[in-house]
Scaffold this motif. Structure first.
Motif, PDB file in Angstrom:
ATOM      1  N   ASP A 184       0.839  -1.202   0.000  1.00  0.00           N
ATOM      2  CA  ASP A 184       0.000   0.000   0.000  1.00  0.00           C
ATOM      3  C   ASP A 184       0.874   1.253   0.000  1.00  0.00           C
ATOM      4  OD1 ASP A 184      -2.299  -1.526  -0.024  1.00  0.00           O
ATOM      5  OD2 ASP A 184      -2.628  -1.395   2.147  1.00  0.00           O
ATOM      6  N   GLU A 185       1.996   1.203   0.711  1.00  0.00           N
ATOM      7  CA  GLU A 185       2.919   2.345   0.727  1.00  0.00           C
ATOM      8  C   GLU A 185       3.509   2.579  -0.663  1.00  0.00           C
ATOM      9  OE1 GLU A 185       3.086  -0.222   2.877  1.00  0.00           O
ATOM     10  OE2 GLU A 185       2.658   0.656   4.838  1.00  0.00           O
ATOM     11  N   GLY A 186       3.796   1.495  -1.375  1.00  0.00           N
ATOM     12  CA  GLY A 186       4.302   1.612  -2.741  1.00  0.00           C
ATOM     13  C   GLY A 186       3.268   2.237  -3.659  1.00  0.00           C
ATOM     14  N   ARG A 187       2.022   1.830  -3.498  1.00  0.00           N
ATOM     15  CA  ARG A 187       0.944   2.424  -4.303  1.00  0.00           C
ATOM     16  C   ARG A 187       0.780   3.909  -3.977  1.00  0.00           C
ATOM     17  NH1 ARG A 187      -1.675  -1.370  -7.250  1.00  0.00           N
ATOM     18  NH2 ARG A 187      -1.607  -3.506  -6.513  1.00  0.00           N
ATOM     19  N   ALA A 188       0.971   4.269  -2.716  1.00  0.00           N
ATOM     20  CA  ALA A 188       0.861   5.680  -2.320  1.00  0.00           C
ATOM     21  C   ALA A 188       1.966   6.512  -2.961  1.00  0.00           C
ATOM     22  CB  ALA A 188       0.897   5.804  -0.790  1.00  0.00           C
TER      23      ALA A 188
END
Length: 172
Positions: free
Chosen positions: A106-110
């Motif tokens: 999710d952090e990568g997507r952010a």
């Protein structure tokens, strides 16, 4: 009998140099934008974007290396860097115990969501602004044809890892 390659004609040479220069100028601007907006290298961005588009957000490392045209060792380093930042996870591949699967977090997507608006703006400003819609379609068709021709060779992950032996040397 060895035949010499024919020289490039002026139009071919001009097309080649224009492509190389345009690619370098665009890559420099994209690199700067990605670094400033998300502290990402171009390869790290490619990895995250590829994973972001993949089913389940996962791909095998070998497939990633072939897709982004990067060495396995270099890609491993980049994936480790992204993993330390919490942007991807790495795990043994469920299909092949020797393989590694990389998954975007999710952090990568952010981070992708953070860098995409500026990334698109750079592309619009530098690459697409001077072109008509027909020009873009033609450019896409031409570059796709050239890329597909270049990709007819086996992917880098399938290339032999054996070194050529020196004359008179034993088995490798």
């Amino acid at each position: 009998m060895s035949s010499e390659p024919r020289p490039l004609d002026p139009v071919q040479l001009g097309a080649y140099f224009a492509l190389i220069e345009a690619s370098s100028l665009l890559r420099h601007a994209v690199d700067q934008q990605l670094q400033e907006a998300g502290d990402l290298s171009y390869v790290q961005f490619q990895l995250l974007a590829t994973l972001g588009d993949a089913p389940g957000g996962s791909r095998r490392m070998t497939d990633l290396a072939d897709g982004v045209v990067y060495s396995r060792s270099g890609l491993t380093y980049q994936a480790q860097t992204l993993e330390k930042r919490g942007l991807v996870t790495r795990a043994p591949s469920p299909d092949d115990e020797r393989g590694i699967t990389v998954t975007i977090t999710d952090e990568g997507r952010a981070v992708l969501a953070q860098v995409f608006p500026g990334h698109v703006a750079v592309l619009e400003e530098l690459l697409f602004a001077p072109l008509s819609a027909d020009d873009v379609a033609t450019l896409a068709e031409i570059l796709t044809r050239a890329r597909d021709h270049m990709r007819q060779a086996p992917p880098r992950s399938a290339a032999s890892r054996r070194r050529k032996k020196a004359p008179g040397a034993g088995p490798v």
